[in-house]
Design a protein around this motif. Structure first.
Motif, PDB file in Angstrom:
ATOM      1  N   GLU A  18       0.814  -1.205   0.118  1.00 21.96           N
ATOM      2  CA  GLU A  18      -0.173  -0.085  -0.046  1.00 21.96           C
ATOM      3  C   GLU A  18       0.872   1.125   0.078  1.00 21.96           C
ATOM      4  N   ASN A  19       0.345   2.443  -0.280  1.00 23.93           N
ATOM      5  CA  ASN A  19       0.868   3.681  -0.278  1.00 23.93           C
ATOM      6  C   ASN A  19       1.485   3.844   1.360  1.00 23.93           C
ATOM      7  N   GLY A  20       2.581   4.098   1.395  1.00 26.82           N
ATOM      8  CA  GLY A  20       3.174   4.443   2.702  1.00 26.82           C
ATOM      9  C   GLY A  20       3.771   2.910   3.304  1.00 26.82           C
ATOM     10  N   ALA A  21       3.584   1.892   2.803  1.00 25.61           N
ATOM     11  CA  ALA A  21       3.940   0.726   3.211  1.00 25.61           C
ATOM     12  C   ALA A  21       5.642   0.714   3.534  1.00 25.61           C
ATOM     13  N   GLY A  22       6.236   1.427   2.935  1.00 22.04           N
ATOM     14  CA  GLY A  22       7.833   1.492   3.160  1.00 22.04           C
ATOM     15  C   GLY A  22       8.690   0.836   1.998  1.00 22.04           C
ATOM     16  N   LYS A  23       8.007   0.615   0.747  1.00 22.54           N
ATOM     17  CA  LYS A  23       8.552   0.287  -0.201  1.00 22.54           C
ATOM     18  C   LYS A  23       9.828   1.351  -0.725  1.00 22.54           C
ATOM     19  N   SER A  24       9.589   2.403  -1.004  1.00 24.14           N
ATOM     20  CA  SER A  24      10.757   3.210  -1.294  1.00 24.14           C
ATOM     21  C   SER A  24      11.634   3.475  -0.053  1.00 24.14           C
ATOM     22  N   THR A  25      11.366   3.527   0.988  1.00 19.07           N
ATOM     23  CA  THR A  25      12.225   3.728   2.003  1.00 19.07           C
ATOM     24  C   THR A  25      13.209   2.743   1.967  1.00 19.07           C
ATOM     25  N   LEU A  26      12.733   1.286   1.915  1.00 13.84           N
ATOM     26  CA  LEU A  26      13.657   0.024   1.931  1.00 13.84           C
ATOM     27  C   LEU A  26      14.618   0.271   0.768  1.00 13.84           C
ATOM     28  N   HIS A  67      13.938   6.248  -9.422  1.00 17.40           N
ATOM     29  CA  HIS A  67      13.233   6.471  -8.181  1.00 17.40           C
ATOM     30  C   HIS A  67      11.792   6.913  -8.873  1.00 17.40           C
ATOM     31  N   GLN A  68      10.979   7.030  -7.809  1.00 20.12           N
ATOM     32  CA  GLN A  68       9.306   6.932  -8.214  1.00 20.12           C
ATOM     33  C   GLN A  68       9.317   8.363  -8.728  1.00 20.12           C
ATOM     34  N   GLU A  69       9.892   9.412  -8.390  1.00 21.90           N
ATOM     35  CA  GLU A  69       9.609  10.797  -8.821  1.00 21.90           C
ATOM     36  C   GLU A  69      10.683  11.063  -9.980  1.00 21.90           C
ATOM     37  N   THR A 116       5.637  -1.799  -8.118  1.00 22.56           N
ATOM     38  CA  THR A 116       4.477  -1.448  -8.780  1.00 22.56           C
ATOM     39  C   THR A 116       3.240  -1.365  -8.080  1.00 22.56           C
ATOM     40  N   HIS A 117       1.917  -0.640  -8.396  1.00 25.72           N
ATOM     41  CA  HIS A 117       0.649  -0.788  -8.163  1.00 25.72           C
ATOM     42  C   HIS A 117      -0.169  -1.714  -8.964  1.00 25.72           C
ATOM     43  N   LYS A 118       0.359  -1.906 -10.185  1.00 22.08           N
ATOM     44  CA  LYS A 118      -0.599  -2.566 -10.958  1.00 22.08           C
ATOM     45  C   LYS A 118      -0.263  -4.172 -10.897  1.00 22.08           C
ATOM     46  N   THR A 127       6.261  16.724   1.535  1.00 22.07           N
ATOM     47  CA  THR A 127       7.149  15.676   0.777  1.00 22.07           C
ATOM     48  C   THR A 127       7.738  14.869   1.869  1.00 22.07           C
ATOM     49  N   ARG A 128       7.177  14.736   3.239  1.00 22.96           N
ATOM     50  CA  ARG A 128       7.270  13.613   4.123  1.00 22.96           C
ATOM     51  C   ARG A 128       6.419  12.412   3.831  1.00 22.96           C
ATOM     52  N   LEU A 129       5.371  12.705   3.014  1.00 21.35           N
ATOM     53  CA  LEU A 129       4.431  11.594   2.683  1.00 21.35           C
ATOM     54  C   LEU A 129       5.003  10.821   1.720  1.00 21.35           C
ATOM     55  N   SER A 130       4.422   9.741   1.742  1.00 19.31           N
ATOM     56  CA  SER A 130       4.906   8.565   0.564  1.00 19.31           C
ATOM     57  C   SER A 130       4.295   9.140  -0.594  1.00 19.31           C
ATOM     58  N   GLY A 131       4.777   8.734  -1.916  1.00 18.41           N
ATOM     59  CA  GLY A 131       4.226   9.263  -3.105  1.00 18.41           C
ATOM     60  C   GLY A 131       2.602   9.107  -3.373  1.00 18.41           C
ATOM     61  N   GLY A 132       2.100   7.948  -3.160  1.00 12.94           N
ATOM     62  CA  GLY A 132       0.625   7.840  -3.369  1.00 12.94           C
ATOM     63  C   GLY A 132      -0.106   8.890  -2.349  1.00 12.94           C
ATOM     64  N   ASN A 133       0.326   9.021  -1.222  1.00  8.78           N
ATOM     65  CA  ASN A 133      -0.344   9.992  -0.204  1.00  8.78           C
ATOM     66  C   ASN A 133      -0.469  11.218  -0.851  1.00  8.78           C
TER      67      ASN A 133
HETATM   68  N1  LIG Z   1      11.729  11.999   5.100  1.00 10.12           N
HETATM   69  C1  LIG Z   1      10.767  11.297   5.731  1.00 10.12           C
HETATM   70  N2  LIG Z   1      10.408  11.852   7.055  1.00 10.12           N
HETATM   71  C2  LIG Z   1       9.500  11.370   7.532  1.00 10.12           C
HETATM   72  N3  LIG Z   1       8.500  10.227   7.135  1.00 10.12           N
HETATM   73  C3  LIG Z   1       9.045   9.769   5.956  1.00 10.12           C
HETATM   74  C4  LIG Z   1       9.969  10.251   5.246  1.00 10.12           C
HETATM   75  N4  LIG Z   1      10.006   9.512   4.158  1.00 10.12           N
HETATM   76  C5  LIG Z   1       8.836   8.802   4.097  1.00 10.12           C
HETATM   77  N5  LIG Z   1       8.393   8.859   5.372  1.00 10.12           N
HETATM   78  C6  LIG Z   1       7.150   8.003   5.762  1.00 10.12           C
HETATM   79  O1  LIG Z   1       7.491   6.624   5.658  1.00 10.12           O
HETATM   80  C7  LIG Z   1       6.325   6.060   5.365  1.00 10.12           C
HETATM   81  C8  LIG Z   1       6.620   5.075   4.222  1.00 10.12           C
HETATM   82  O2  LIG Z   1       7.002   5.776   2.897  1.00 10.12           O
HETATM   83  P1  LIG Z   1       7.410   5.056   1.524  1.00 10.12           P
HETATM   84  O3  LIG Z   1       7.748   6.427   0.724  1.00 10.12           O
HETATM   85  O4  LIG Z   1       8.588   4.096   1.776  1.00 10.12           O
HETATM   86  O5  LIG Z   1       6.150   4.410   0.987  1.00 10.12           O
HETATM   87  P2  LIG Z   1       5.989   3.759  -0.166  1.00 10.12           P
HETATM   88  O6  LIG Z   1       5.564   2.231   0.360  1.00 10.12           O
HETATM   89  O7  LIG Z   1       7.048   3.899  -1.069  1.00 10.12           O
HETATM   90  O8  LIG Z   1       4.424   4.337  -0.721  1.00 10.12           O
HETATM   91  P3  LIG Z   1       3.980   4.850  -2.029  1.00 10.12           P
HETATM   92  O9  LIG Z   1       3.444   3.653  -2.684  1.00 10.12           O
HETATM   93  O10 LIG Z   1       2.773   5.725  -1.707  1.00 10.12           O
HETATM   94  O11 LIG Z   1       4.985   5.417  -2.911  1.00 10.12           O
HETATM   95  C9  LIG Z   1       5.493   6.624   5.177  1.00 10.12           C
HETATM   96  O12 LIG Z   1       4.231   6.784   5.880  1.00 10.12           O
HETATM   97  C10 LIG Z   1       5.930   8.092   5.031  1.00 10.12           C
HETATM   98  O13 LIG Z   1       4.979   9.165   5.482  1.00 10.12           O
END
Ligand SMILES: Nc1ncnc2c1ncn2[C@@H]1O[C@H](COP(=O)(O)OP(=O)(O)OP(=O)(O)O)[C@@H](O)[C@H]1O
Ligand SMILES: [Mg+2]
Lengths: 329, 498
Positions: free
Chosen positions: B39-47, B86-88, B200-202, B397-403
């Motif tokens: 899901e959006n915000g699951a942590g994929k991009s962070t990982l 990157h996603q963006e 991907t989300h698809k 910008t602290r939100l995940s892309g989907g959010n």
């Molecule tokens: N720099 C940051 N500071 C604070 N919180 C962050 C930061 N980057 C990401 N987060 C939080 O970490 C969580 C995971 O974000 P991440 O971008 O990894 O999600 P994602 O799985 O890639 O989602 P999406 O599918 O929407 O791209 C989200 O709740 C986001 O708000």
């Protein structure tokens, strides 16, 4: 029991630490700290420093930079820059003086000064929004044009400008210089404008991402016209104050002022990349610049050092900020 | 013991007080393509930011081919052959395609002089591998469409065969043809020994093109399956904990006369042949087309963002002054643009202020912002769209892309427009949230709002559209009613002018 107490203390210590951290993360704070340090140092270094007369003098010096910087702040928040303010100060002062002299009317003189400032601001705005000239270039052009006009209008010779203008420049309200009072009133007004009004929101949005702002339905062009007009108008007021203080409008008035003004804005935490900045910060920035100037005079240090130090302070304040912000790109 | 190309063990990561990754373990073999869903915000991009060296984990270890990874920067990762798209978009608009591809690794002679000709030649090869053979390496990047820019970033990542290639939602701005080409490339790289992680989300894309699919939920790995042993429903269940698929709910269109009437609209850059289109109250019209079909140009001209060369638009019978976005918004037209980073978000603003940006007129009185009105309105929308955030004062910008995308969507909805223009509104939005957005579009239509939505996803078109208008090479080539609509027919029209 002791455990609870330590736990409570660590919680408290943590929240204090957090507060400090958020405070320190703002550039205003680093500027305020530098300001405080200079005040403390000066109070030891010179007994004259803490006299009412000297403090009001610093305030008066800060006021012109601060007033012009208020307009510049809005311009920079909207991702523009106005390099023409120094020249517009000169042009406004001589226009006001000449109008007052030829018509004999004080009101028209004041109006002429402010009107010239506003006209220069609108000219910049048109160059930017209609002819799509980058504001750096457009206002660089105006910098030269306005100075040239001031010289042409006067033949290079100062024009005397007194009467109401001297009230702006040297008058006092209950011992406080008029320009300082104006600075405070304007600062409050601009703080309100930036934080509580729709126009303020438009300015921040325009600077943060102009394309997104436009697509969100914000009138980006009108916002740009507004900020440049305000910047010009305030430069006009600055010219009035400076000329009034000297009872004379020199075509050279305000030369190089744009650097002090922009420095005050940047010191105050406004990002040159747009979208971020605060009004209290700018006032602090202007005060710091004036304070440094005063310190050098009191300490009898060569004015050449003053130039170097001003630059160092800007680099320092912005540097602290940059390090804290980390590599955000 | 076999060595894995990438071995992630017990990786955790927090942002301030928020724990985003809770001990992730994942092993990836060379030569395999692994789909990473969540899901959006699951942590994929962070990982993936941790794997590529742009973030540091709080705990846990990473190994690449058996050696521990201790990346200090993205540069270190690149030197080891880890490439992250990157996603963006992060292309530099003012540089040429070749310069973007070699950014950071310019081919230079001994004196530091850049070898343009060599760069152009090698760019050409890389471009061909992503299906952009027709693009001149000297083109300035900002003149290209987002999808093409995305492909250029991918080309940049594969100029040198990578050991580990990470693609974070690479297909969200690509057409099906471009995506197919990309999948081919992924396969080829894997066959040559690379490990590929594909976000991907698809779901179909993941099912059809990956060997393995892993799902991340709330920062923990919840499933790890072979692609041919799972299906859509199972994956959705893993991702959101429940099954949620939006299905066509019937039309909300009222049989009244046209509410929005577009007559012979064409743009000043002459991308479009004059377009005429009527949209009824409550009608949802989908625009379909291949990249370059002119859908974005059409919507932006209609919205006043681009100059119109001719044509008229009537909103509820009243003519709309073209070419001025604020006027359009005031007259009840709102738009969710394509490309949230460049055209959507205000990056230094809070989530709340991003949501309210189109509504300052209504949230203020005599030019003064009304206290509390903004918070209230933004909070309601954020809640109804389930935007995942700590609080509304957070920088967007602290939100995940989907959010972030949901916040931009919320901004347009807040206008309560008569005509809502959506350009790829579900880019980067997860399945669950996608159906929520479809749900909202449906509800808005029920209230009488006309909707024009440009979409490159056929399932999306089939799920929400009352009518599908197809563009091909800047021309409107057909309009299909619900009963005429089928994937085959839509695609046939889309290729009409090719
Ligand atoms: N720099 C940051 N500071 C604070 N919180 C962050 C930061 N980057 C990401 N987060 C939080 O970490 C969580 C995971 O974000 P991440 O971008 O990894 O999600 P994602 O799985 O890639 O989602 P999406 O599918 O929407 O791209 C989200 O709740 C986001 O708000
Ligand atoms: Mg992501």
């Amino acid at each position: 029991m002791t455990q609870e107490v330590t736990a409570a203390m660590t919680v408290e210590a943590q929240s204090i630490k957090k507060l400090l951290k958020t405070l320190l993360a703002r550039r205003e704070t680093s500027v305020a700290i530098i300001l405080l340090l200079v005040v403390i140092l000066m109070s030891f270094a010179s007994e004259y420093f803490f006299t009412q007369r000297n403090l009001l003098n610093i305030g008066r010096q800060a006021s012109v930079v601060a007033i012009v910087a208020l307009g510049q702040t809005l311009v920079i928040i909207a991702r523009g820059i106005d390099l023409s303010v120094g020249s517009v100060i000169g042009l406004s002062a001589v226009t006001g003086a000449i109008v007052a002299q030829t018509t004999g009317s004080q009101v028209l003189g004041i109006g002429g000064a402010l009107g010239a400032g506003l006209a220069a601001g609108l000219f910049n705005a048109v160059l930017y929004t209609r002819f799509h000239i980058n504001p750096f270039i457009a206002t660089l052009g105006t910098l030269s044009i306005a100075r040239g006009l001031a010289l042409l209008m006067t033949g290079g010779i100062p024009v005397s400008f007194n009467g109401w203008a001297s009230w702006f420049g040297a008058g006092r309200i209950a011992d406080v210089p008029v320009s300082l009072v104006m600075m405070f009133l304007l600062a409050v007004l601009f703080f309100f404008l930036a934080t509580r009004t729709r126009a303020g929101r438009n300015i921040y949005a325009t600077g943060d991402n102009p394309t997104a702002a436009r697509l969100a339905g914000i009138d980006v062009d009108r916002t740009r016209v507004l900020v440049f007009a305000v910047s010009g108008l305030l430069a006009g007021l600055g010219g009035l104050i400076l000329a009034g203080n000297l009872n004379s409008a020199s075509p050279d008035l305000g030369r190089g002022y744009e650097l002090d003004v922009i420095a005050a804005v940047i010191l105050g935490g406004t990002a040159l990349s747009g979208g971020r900045g605060s009004i209290p910060g700018v006032i602090l920035g202007a005060l710091l610049m004036a304070l440094l100037g005063n310190a050098f005079v009191l300490l009898g240090i060569s004015s050449h050092w003053q130039v170097v130090t001003k630059g160092l302070v800007i680099v320092l304040a912005v540097g602290i900020d940059g390090i804290q912000r980390g590599r955000e790109d | 013991m076999t060595t894995h190309r990438l071995n992630i063990a017990g990786v955790t990561k927090s942002f301030g007080p928020v724990k985003v990754l809770h001990g992730v373990d994942l092993k990836i073999a060379p030569g395999s393509v692994v789909g990473l869903l969540g899901e959006n915000g699951a942590g994929k991009s962070t990982l993936m930011n941790i794997v590529s060296g742009s973030l540091r984990q709080d705990a846990g270890h990473l190994h690449l081919d058996g050696t521990e990874l201790a990346l200090q920067s993205v540069r270190d990762g690149i030197d080891l052959g880890i490439r992250f798209v990157h996603q963006e978009l992060s292309t530099i608009g003012s540089l040429s395609v070749a310069e973007n591809i070699f950014l950071g690794d310019y081919l230079a002679g001994r004196a530091g002089v850049i070898k343009r000709r060599d760069m152009a030649a090698r760019s050409q090869e890389a471009l061909a591998s992503v299906g952009l053979d027709r693009i001149d390496p000297n083109t300035i990047v900002e003149t290209l469409r987002p999808g093409q820019q995305q492909l250029i970033e991918i080309a940049k990542a594969v100029v040198v065969q990578p050991r580990l290639l990470i693609l974070d939602e690479p297909t969200s701005s690509l057409t099906s043809v471009e995506a197919a080409k990309l999948f081919e490339l992924m396969r080829k790289l894997a066959a040559d020994g690379a490990a590929v992680i594909f976000i991907t989300h698809k779901l179909e894309e993941a099912l059809n093109n990956c060997d393995r699919i892993v799902v991340l939920r709330d920062g923990a790995l919840v499933s790890d399956e072979l692609a041919d042993q799972t299906d859509k429903a199972r994956l959705i269940h893993h991702m959101v904990g429940k099954s949620s698929v939006f299905e066509w709910k019937g039309s909300a269109a009222k049989a009244s006369d046209a509410q929005i009437s577009i007559r012979g609209l064409c743009d000043a850059d002459a991308h479009l042949s004059p377009v005429s289109l009527d949209v009824g109250a409550g009608e949802v019209v989908a625009l379909f087309g291949l990249v370059g079909a002119g859908r974005t140009e059409f919507m932006e001209t209609l919205f006043g963002f681009r100059k119109a060369a001719g044509g008229e638009v009537f909103i509820h019978g009243r003519p709309l002054r073209l070419g001025h976005v604020p006027t359009s918004v005031r007259n009840g037209v709102a738009m969710v643009p394509e490309g949230r980073k460049v055209r959507g978000i205000l990056p230094s603003h809070s989530v709340e202020r991003n949501i309210s940006a189109s509504n300052l007129d209504r949230l203020s009185r005599f030019g003064l912002m009304r206290a509390g009105a903004e918070q209230g309105a933004a909070a309601d929308l954020a809640a109804s769209l389930r935007i995942k955030m700590e609080n509304a004062k957070q920088v967007i910008t602290r939100l995940s892309g989907g959010n972030q995308q949901k916040a931009v969507f919320a901004r347009a909805v807040m206008v309560e427009p008569r005509l809502l223009l959506l350009d790829e509104p579900t880019h980067g939005v997860d399945v669950g949230a996608k159906s929520e957005i479809y749900e909202i579009i449906h509800e808005l239509a029920l209230k009488g709002m006309s909707v024009i939505v440009s979409s490159s996803e056929l399932p999306e078109v089939l799920a929400i559209a009352d009518r599908c208008v197809v563009f091909s090479q800047g021309e409107m080539v057909g309009s299909l009613t619900r009963s005429e609509m089928s994937e085959g027919e839509i695609l046939r029209l889309a290729f009409a002018n090719h």
